[in-house]
Design a protein around this motif. Structure first.
Motif, PDB file in Angstrom:
ATOM      1  N   SER A 180      -1.151  -2.768   9.985  1.00  0.00           N
ATOM      2  CA  SER A 180      -2.210  -3.468   8.926  1.00  0.00           C
ATOM      3  C   SER A 180      -1.490  -4.524   8.033  1.00  0.00           C
ATOM      4  CB  SER A 180      -2.174  -2.407   8.109  1.00  0.00           C
ATOM      5  OG  SER A 180      -3.539  -2.145   7.037  1.00  0.00           O
ATOM      6  N   LEU A 181      -2.362  -5.060   7.836  1.00  0.00           N
ATOM      7  CA  LEU A 181      -2.066  -6.573   7.117  1.00  0.00           C
ATOM      8  C   LEU A 181      -3.812  -6.795   5.384  1.00  0.00           C
ATOM      9  CD1 LEU A 181      -1.023  -7.682   8.944  1.00  0.00           C
ATOM     10  CD2 LEU A 181      -1.438  -9.772   8.594  1.00  0.00           C
ATOM     11  N   ILE A 182      -3.476  -5.168   5.944  1.00  0.00           N
ATOM     12  CA  ILE A 182      -5.237  -4.800   4.448  1.00  0.00           C
ATOM     13  C   ILE A 182      -5.013  -4.473   3.108  1.00  0.00           C
ATOM     14  CG2 ILE A 182      -6.679  -3.261   4.480  1.00  0.00           C
ATOM     15  CD1 ILE A 182      -7.460  -3.258   7.805  1.00  0.00           C
ATOM     16  N   LYS A 183      -4.754  -4.728   2.173  1.00  0.00           N
ATOM     17  CA  LYS A 183      -4.745  -4.306   1.515  1.00  0.00           C
ATOM     18  C   LYS A 183      -6.035  -3.384  -0.243  1.00  0.00           C
ATOM     19  CE  LYS A 183      -1.562  -8.525   0.561  1.00  0.00           C
ATOM     20  NZ  LYS A 183      -0.985  -9.386   0.169  1.00  0.00           N
ATOM     21  N   GLY A 184      -5.917  -2.162   0.322  1.00  0.00           N
ATOM     22  CA  GLY A 184      -7.109  -1.925   0.040  1.00  0.00           C
ATOM     23  C   GLY A 184      -6.305  -0.126  -0.132  1.00  0.00           C
ATOM     24  N   MET A 185      -7.340   0.694  -0.080  1.00  0.00           N
ATOM     25  CA  MET A 185      -7.498   2.298   0.994  1.00  0.00           C
ATOM     26  C   MET A 185      -8.570   2.653  -0.363  1.00  0.00           C
ATOM     27  SD  MET A 185      -5.070   3.120  -3.557  1.00  0.00           S
ATOM     28  CE  MET A 185      -5.060   5.361  -3.155  1.00  0.00           C
ATOM     29  N   GLU A 186      -8.891   4.301   0.571  1.00  0.00           N
ATOM     30  CA  GLU A 186      -9.941   4.650   1.030  1.00  0.00           C
ATOM     31  C   GLU A 186      -9.520   6.312   0.094  1.00  0.00           C
ATOM     32  OE1 GLU A 186     -11.096   5.341   4.337  1.00  0.00           O
ATOM     33  OE2 GLU A 186     -12.004   3.041   4.851  1.00  0.00           O
ATOM     34  N   MET A 187     -10.769   6.473  -0.925  1.00  0.00           N
ATOM     35  CA  MET A 187     -10.614   7.921  -0.891  1.00  0.00           C
ATOM     36  C   MET A 187     -11.893   9.034   0.140  1.00  0.00           C
ATOM     37  SD  MET A 187      -9.191   8.386  -3.875  1.00  0.00           S
ATOM     38  CE  MET A 187      -9.798   9.787  -4.919  1.00  0.00           C
ATOM     39  N   GLY A 188     -10.906   9.506   0.398  1.00  0.00           N
ATOM     40  CA  GLY A 188     -11.126  10.727   0.773  1.00  0.00           C
ATOM     41  C   GLY A 188     -12.256  12.252   0.375  1.00  0.00           C
ATOM     42  N   ASP A 189     -12.544  13.358   1.766  1.00  0.00           N
ATOM     43  CA  ASP A 189     -12.986  14.133   0.482  1.00  0.00           C
ATOM     44  C   ASP A 189     -11.151  15.442   0.109  1.00  0.00           C
ATOM     45  OD1 ASP A 189     -15.279  13.739   0.980  1.00  0.00           O
ATOM     46  OD2 ASP A 189     -15.633  15.151   2.802  1.00  0.00           O
ATOM     47  N   ASP A 190     -10.558  14.598   0.691  1.00  0.00           N
ATOM     48  CA  ASP A 190      -8.827  14.999   0.785  1.00  0.00           C
ATOM     49  C   ASP A 190      -7.848  14.531  -0.051  1.00  0.00           C
ATOM     50  OD1 ASP A 190      -8.868  13.583   2.582  1.00  0.00           O
ATOM     51  OD2 ASP A 190      -7.749  14.013   3.961  1.00  0.00           O
ATOM     52  N   GLY A 191      -8.791  13.461  -1.062  1.00  0.00           N
ATOM     53  CA  GLY A 191      -7.998  12.953  -2.041  1.00  0.00           C
ATOM     54  C   GLY A 191      -7.663  11.187  -0.830  1.00  0.00           C
ATOM     55  N   PRO A 192      -7.171  10.008  -1.969  1.00  0.00           N
ATOM     56  CA  PRO A 192      -6.783   9.082  -1.431  1.00  0.00           C
ATOM     57  C   PRO A 192      -6.183   8.927   0.145  1.00  0.00           C
ATOM     58  CG  PRO A 192      -4.772   9.879  -3.343  1.00  0.00           C
ATOM     59  CD  PRO A 192      -5.689  10.980  -2.754  1.00  0.00           C
ATOM     60  N   ARG A 193      -6.910   7.781   0.584  1.00  0.00           N
ATOM     61  CA  ARG A 193      -5.874   7.498   1.900  1.00  0.00           C
ATOM     62  C   ARG A 193      -5.589   6.779   2.296  1.00  0.00           C
ATOM     63  NH1 ARG A 193      -7.775   9.530   6.976  1.00  0.00           N
ATOM     64  NH2 ARG A 193      -7.483  11.766   7.296  1.00  0.00           N
ATOM     65  N   LEU A 194      -4.076   6.301   2.272  1.00  0.00           N
ATOM     66  CA  LEU A 194      -3.664   4.611   2.301  1.00  0.00           C
ATOM     67  C   LEU A 194      -4.274   4.553   3.941  1.00  0.00           C
ATOM     68  CD1 LEU A 194      -0.169   4.623   1.879  1.00  0.00           C
ATOM     69  CD2 LEU A 194      -2.243   4.126   0.564  1.00  0.00           C
ATOM     70  N   ILE A 195      -4.474   2.873   4.023  1.00  0.00           N
ATOM     71  CA  ILE A 195      -5.851   2.540   5.356  1.00  0.00           C
ATOM     72  C   ILE A 195      -4.665   2.581   6.207  1.00  0.00           C
ATOM     73  CG2 ILE A 195      -6.233   0.393   6.428  1.00  0.00           C
ATOM     74  CD1 ILE A 195      -7.527   1.149   4.021  1.00  0.00           C
ATOM     75  N   SER A 196      -2.975   3.131   6.425  1.00  0.00           N
ATOM     76  CA  SER A 196      -2.885   3.019   7.609  1.00  0.00           C
ATOM     77  C   SER A 196      -2.457   4.403   8.151  1.00  0.00           C
ATOM     78  CB  SER A 196      -0.737   2.409   7.167  1.00  0.00           C
ATOM     79  OG  SER A 196      -0.263   3.529   6.303  1.00  0.00           O
ATOM     80  N   ARG A 197      -2.504   5.147   7.066  1.00  0.00           N
ATOM     81  CA  ARG A 197      -2.680   6.550   7.433  1.00  0.00           C
ATOM     82  C   ARG A 197      -3.540   6.255   8.698  1.00  0.00           C
ATOM     83  NH1 ARG A 197       0.728  10.711   8.028  1.00  0.00           N
ATOM     84  NH2 ARG A 197       1.709  10.716   6.068  1.00  0.00           N
TER      85      ARG A 197
END
Ligand code: NAD
Ligand code: G3P
Length: 417
Positions: A180-197
């Protein structure tokens, strides 16, 4: 020895010894449009200075050359494709063709972007005046773009990754490796999620990351830059990624700290917004330096609170301090925040993004929102005054001048209604 080879002295942290890669043989029949080839392509025996060329790596490629696909074709996506295509032409253990998935759009002259890329070898919208390479094929169909690919490069604004992963399920090779060359993250119901994850879990494949001081337009014209690959535990694949992207003008090293590298690339975009705000307020270098210092401290604290395994040394790689500096000096987040500040916060980031970036996307405002969601949930706002204030300003709960109205020693809790 070219001057850039001096940088080869600095070896991959935590890596085992030899990294300097020799120049690969040109494969018979490889596409070689002389006009498109850099001096480095032509120079015999020039050392790339990236990746390993030991027997293990080469042997592992003898059976089947890797096929690289790039998913995303914005500003950085186009440069990433250009780098990968250069190495695919040059090195025997990659298939020549690099297929790039293009989010299709109609240009103002009525032509389709993917058609124009295939006709001119140029992404006229997101990276004009730069040839991507004769072996780059633009493909608006996600399924055919990734068909048979063994190495998948994800590079698109982070808000689109979830939908893309959904569409890719069952369409990729199960043994494919991702980066992943993506700079960002997501918030899921279970908390923060890195894009690679997110990529790893949705697609069931290994996912490394590549981050660094990488303003795409500068790398497109081959100005010397560095980058950091972060990997979890598959060093052999990290070596391969270094081979996919590394050139003498783009020096890539790897570290075994995937979360640390990814969080550096993600969080620096919030600091870049703060840097743009102070620029727009007409403040000078001392203020900008203060913003960077405070921002770096918050980046380190946040990363370690989330992932105690994150290493201090990662912040001194290209993905850390170097990316923070370049993004605060010359990135798109800085540019739009500067305009936001100059307009006294009266025009929204969304509006200014459309006006100033010609379809390119900001990541900092959305990342600040996602990070603030977590700070609030954990009651950590007081420990992150800069991150919290950036979010409050971007959502127009505070004026741009608020960015310098707190002191790190006396942080206050930001209450958003
Ligand atoms: N540009 C840089 O200098 C740079 C450098 C390093 C990292 N990055 C990171 O790379 C990532 C990608 O950025 P970029 O610069 O390649 O893109 P970009 O901002 O230049 O372009 C936006 C891209 O999003 C696509 N898009 C628009 N709507 C879409 C949709 N609904 N679904 C899927 N795609 C859609 C567009 O077609 C375009 O390709 C970001 O995370 C960014 O932070 C960028
Ligand atoms: O233009 P920005 O602000 O998205 O930053 C670009 C890169 O991430 C710099 O490394």
């Amino acid at each position: 020895m070219p001057w850039s080879a001096c940088f080869m002295a600095e070896r991959t942290r935590g890596g085992s010894g030899r990294i300097g890669g020799g120049r690969g043989q040109e494969r018979p029949g490889a596409a070689t449009a002389a006009a498109d080839r850099s001096a480095w392509d032509m120079a015999p025996g020039l050392d790339v200075g990236s990746g390993t060329r030991d027997g293990g790596l080469l042997n592992s490629y003898e059976a089947e050359p890797d096929r690289v696909a790039v998913i995303g074709s914005g500003n950085w996506g186009s440069v990433a494709a250009r780098l990968a295509a250069t190495n695919a032409r040059r090195l025997p253990y990659f298939q020549d063709e690099v297929r790039v998935w293009v989010y299709e759009e109609k240009l103002s002259n009525g032509e389709l972007l993917s058609d124009v890329i295939n006709k001119t070898q140029e992404n006229v919208k997101y990276l004009p005046n730069v040839k991507l390479g004769p072996n780059v094929v633009a493909d608006p169909n996600l399924e055919t773009a990734v068909k048979n690919a063994t190495m998948l490069v994800f590079v698109m604004p982070h808000q689109f990754i979830e939908g893309i992963c959904q569409k890719l399920k069952g369409k990729i090779r199960p043994d494919a490796k991702a980066i992943s060359l993506i700079k960002g993250m997501e918030m899921g119901d279970d908390g923060p999620r890195l894009i690679s994850r997110e990529i790893s879990e949705q697609l069931g494949i290994d996912c490394s990351v590549l981050m660094g001081a990488n303003i795409a337009n500068e790398i497109a014209v081959e100005q010397f830059s560095e980058a950091t690959v972060g990997y979890r535990d598959d060093k052999e694949t990290a070596d391969k990624w270094v081979q996919v992207f590394g050139t003498p003008y783009f020096q890539v090293t790897h570290v075994q700290d995937v979360e640390g590298v990814e969080l550096c690339g993600t969080l620096k975009n919030i600091v870049a917004i703060a840097a743009g705000l102070v620029d727009g307020l007409g403040m000078g270098n001392n203020t900008k330096a203060a913003i960077m210092r405070i921002g770096l401290k918050e980046m380190i604290l946040f990363s370690k609170l989330l992932f105690p395994s994150v290493q201090d040394a990662t912040f001194f790689e290209s993905c850390g301090i170097a990316d923070l500096i370049t993004t605060c000096l010359g990135g798109r987040n800085r540019k739009v925040a500067d305009a936001f500040s100059k307009h006294g916060g009266k025009r929204s980031f969304d509006e200014l993004e459309v006006e100033l970036l010609n379809g390119q996307k900001l990541q900092g405002v959305l990342t600040a929102k996602e990070v603030f969601g977590l700070l609030k949930a954990k009651d950590w706002e007081e420990s992150f005054p800069l991150f919290s204030t950036v979010h409050a300003i971007a959502t127009r709960h505070l004026p741009p001048s608020a960015i310098v109205e707190y002191s790190e020693r006396a942080p206050r809790k930001i209450v958003l209604v």
